[in-house]
Design a protein around this motif. Structure first.
Motif, short mmCIF file in Angstrom:
data_model
loop_
_atom_site.label_atom_id
_atom_site.label_comp_id
_atom_site.label_asym_id
_atom_site.label_seq_id
_atom_site.Cartn_x
_atom_site.Cartn_y
_atom_site.Cartn_z
N UNK A 209 -4.09 23.25 -11.92
CA UNK A 209 -3.87 23.86 -10.62
C UNK A 209 -2.70 23.16 -9.91
N UNK A 210 -1.53 23.78 -9.95
CA UNK A 210 -0.35 23.16 -9.35
C UNK A 210 -0.48 23.05 -7.83
N UNK A 211 -1.08 24.04 -7.19
CA UNK A 211 -1.23 23.98 -5.74
C UNK A 211 -2.16 22.84 -5.33
N UNK A 212 -3.19 22.58 -6.14
CA UNK A 212 -4.10 21.46 -5.84
C UNK A 212 -3.37 20.13 -5.96
N UNK A 213 -2.43 20.02 -6.90
CA UNK A 213 -1.64 18.79 -7.05
C UNK A 213 -0.80 18.57 -5.79
N UNK A 214 -0.16 19.62 -5.30
CA UNK A 214 0.66 19.49 -4.10
C UNK A 214 -0.21 19.15 -2.89
N UNK A 215 -1.37 19.82 -2.79
CA UNK A 215 -2.26 19.59 -1.65
C UNK A 215 -2.75 18.16 -1.61
N UNK A 216 -2.97 17.55 -2.78
CA UNK A 216 -3.47 16.18 -2.84
C UNK A 216 -2.51 15.19 -2.20
N UNK A 217 -1.24 15.55 -2.09
CA UNK A 217 -0.24 14.64 -1.52
C UNK A 217 0.21 15.09 -0.13
N UNK A 218 -0.54 16.01 0.51
CA UNK A 218 -0.15 16.50 1.82
C UNK A 218 -0.14 15.39 2.87
N UNK A 219 -0.99 14.38 2.71
CA UNK A 219 -1.05 13.30 3.70
C UNK A 219 0.05 12.28 3.51
N UNK A 220 0.79 12.37 2.39
CA UNK A 220 1.87 11.42 2.13
C UNK A 220 3.15 11.88 2.82
N UNK A 221 4.02 10.91 3.10
CA UNK A 221 5.32 11.20 3.72
C UNK A 221 6.41 10.54 2.90
N UNK A 222 7.28 11.31 2.23
CA UNK A 222 7.22 12.77 2.10
C UNK A 222 6.12 13.19 1.14
N UNK A 223 5.69 14.44 1.26
CA UNK A 223 4.55 14.91 0.46
C UNK A 223 5.00 15.38 -0.91
N UNK A 242 -5.75 6.50 -8.39
CA UNK A 242 -4.87 6.25 -7.25
C UNK A 242 -3.47 6.76 -7.56
N UNK A 243 -2.68 6.85 -6.50
CA UNK A 243 -1.29 7.29 -6.67
C UNK A 243 -0.41 6.55 -5.69
N UNK A 244 0.76 6.17 -6.15
CA UNK A 244 1.76 5.58 -5.26
C UNK A 244 2.59 6.69 -4.65
N UNK A 245 2.78 6.67 -3.35
CA UNK A 245 3.57 7.69 -2.68
C UNK A 245 5.05 7.33 -2.76
N UNK A 246 5.88 8.28 -2.42
CA UNK A 246 7.32 8.08 -2.52
C UNK A 246 7.84 7.00 -1.58
N UNK A 247 7.12 6.75 -0.46
CA UNK A 247 7.57 5.73 0.50
C UNK A 247 6.91 4.38 0.28
N UNK A 248 6.24 4.23 -0.87
CA UNK A 248 5.64 2.94 -1.21
C UNK A 248 4.19 2.78 -0.83
N UNK A 249 3.59 3.81 -0.21
CA UNK A 249 2.17 3.72 0.14
C UNK A 249 1.29 4.03 -1.04
N UNK A 250 -0.02 4.09 -0.79
CA UNK A 250 -0.99 4.35 -1.86
C UNK A 250 -2.00 5.37 -1.39
N UNK A 251 -2.43 6.23 -2.30
CA UNK A 251 -3.45 7.23 -2.02
C UNK A 251 -4.60 7.03 -2.99
N UNK A 252 -5.82 7.06 -2.44
CA UNK A 252 -7.02 7.02 -3.29
C UNK A 252 -7.46 8.46 -3.52
N UNK A 253 -7.32 8.91 -4.77
CA UNK A 253 -7.65 10.30 -5.11
C UNK A 253 -8.94 10.41 -5.91
N UNK A 254 -9.73 9.33 -5.95
CA UNK A 254 -10.95 9.33 -6.76
C UNK A 254 -11.92 10.40 -6.25
#
Length: 409
Positions: A209-223, A242-254
């Motif tokens: 699901x490509x849209x679900x992948x994009x949605x998972x990073x909606x809270x990141x800047x940039x998304x 987990x995932x590292x965001x483009x600006x160096x942050x981290x997302x917990x996607x568990x």
């Protein structure tokens, strides 16, 4: 009372014959050259217009040559890309054949041998040269091959320049494309790009699901979706993602509840199963990666030659190799097809501009012909008349020149 001297009679007669002879010579020159205006003094207004028309015609002819050159270059590139499509299609057929579970190791090696030949053919296509010997996919570095194999890996050797050519006033068209954008920067499917595990492996990895992948990073800047890290957090096999965001942050996607080893689960639209790993093992899932078509085929050849089937891990790695190769080859074909579509648009623009230039040249030549070209029927008639007048003037002058006042004494 007007006095007329013999000298006046002689001078007037000679001047008249010279004028008639000058007109005669001018007419003869018009007939011999086929032009009414051979020097500006013949018709200053027409001469100025003819000069301007000649300049315009020279400009149009220059643009016509440029349009022909652009058309030839674009046709050569289009032909090369068509050949590349055919090669990739054959590679895809071989990849599907390699996915047959009944093949032996020798069968896979035979497929690998043909893939090596196809890879060499694709390299030849990507290193196509034009009539002047320059590599058409090397950008501004036309003297260097676009793709070379160094230390076992194919690398792009050109730059990202794009040559353009002016085919009319203010109208330019790109006549080249760099190979990096066509063969090199091809979107790669999601895959395991790194692992710290000795025996663990991921099976069934695919983007559902490509849209679900994009949605998972909606809270990141940039998304922008980035790589995922799958970790085994404890001895019971619990997993965290987990995932590292483009600006160096981290997302917990568990997901909740957290998946465990052997569970098939989805996270950010990606489905997978983690097998045979231990606490502390980590797997990196590549997202939005780029891979060259050469790299895809090279990895496929390496996998066919080296992956040993028969174990769960070997089977999973082989299945992943086949599925990822097919996806990446499809992406490569799509990249080339998009460029072919773009080339088609450019070729249509060149064709329409060439037609306009041809019409413009024809119209300019017609106007110039009206001003410059001689009417042979009229010119020959004038020549006959002027010859007759000159002959009459010569005869009359001969008669007058013999007259003398002494004849009246």
């Amino acid at each position: 009372m007007v006095r007329i001297s013999s000298q006046q009679i002689f001078s007037g007669g000679i001047n008249r014959m010279q004028d008639i002879n000058s007109d005669l010579v001018k007419t003869q020159q018009q007939i011999s050259t086929g032009k009414k205006v051979n020097k500006p003094s013949d018709d200053p207004v027409a001469a100025a217009r003819i000069l301007k028309l000649d300049q315009n015609l020279s400009r149009v002819e220059t643009y016509q040559r440029n349009a022909d050159l652009a058309n030839n270059r674009l046709k050569q590139e289009e032909s090369a890309l068509s050949s590349a499509i055919d090669i990739i299609q054959r590679v895809r057929e071989l990849t599907v054949q390699a996915g047959n579970g009944s093949l032996s190791a020798n069968d896979r090696k035979s497929i690998s041998s043909e893939l090596k030949e196809r890879l060499g053919q694709l390299a030849d296509v990507a290193n196509t040269r034009d009539a002047s010997g320059e590599y058409i996919f090397s950008g501004f570095q036309g003297g260097s091959p676009a793709f070379v194999k160094e230390d076992g890996a194919w690398t792009y050797n050109g730059d990202e320049g794009q040559r353009v050519l002016e085919i009319d006033d203010g109208v330019t068209v790109p006549i080249s494309d760099h190979g990096k954008g066509i063969f090199g920067d091809v979107p790669a499917t999601v895959s395991v790009t790194k692992t710290t595990s000795g025996n663990g492996f991921i099976s069934g990895l695919s983007l559902k699901n490509e849209s679900a992948l994009q949605t998972a990073f909606d809270s990141a800047t940039p998304n922008v979706p980035n790589d995922l890290t799958v970790s085994v957090v404890n001895a019971s096999g619990e997993l965290s993602i987990t995932a590292n965001t483009a600006n160096g942050g981290a997302l917990d996607l568990t997901p909740a509840p957290a998946p465990s080893l052997g569970d098939t689960f989805q996270v950010a639209g990606i489905e997978m199963t983690v097998n045979d790993a231990v606490a502390g093992d980590q797997f990196t899932i590549g997202i939005n990666d780029k891979q060259s078509i050469f790299g895809t085929i090279e990895n496929l050849i390496t996998g066919l030659d080296n992956i040993s089937k028969g174990t769960p891990k070997g089977n999973a790695e082989y299945d992943a190799l086949i599925s990822e190769s097919l996806a990446n080859l499809d992406n490569g074909q799509e990249s080339i097809l998009q460029k072919q579509t773009e080339l088609g648009g450019r070729m249509n623009a060149v064709e329409s501009t060439s037609a306009f230039l041809e019409d413009s040249a024809l119209y300019t030549k017609e106007i110039r012909s009206q001003l410059q070209d001689v009417d042979y029927a009229e010119a020959i008639s004038n020549l006959s008349f002027q010859s007759f007048v000159l002959q009459a003037a010569q005869q009359s002058f001969a008669q007058i020149s013999r007259l003398s006042l002494f004849d009246r004494l």
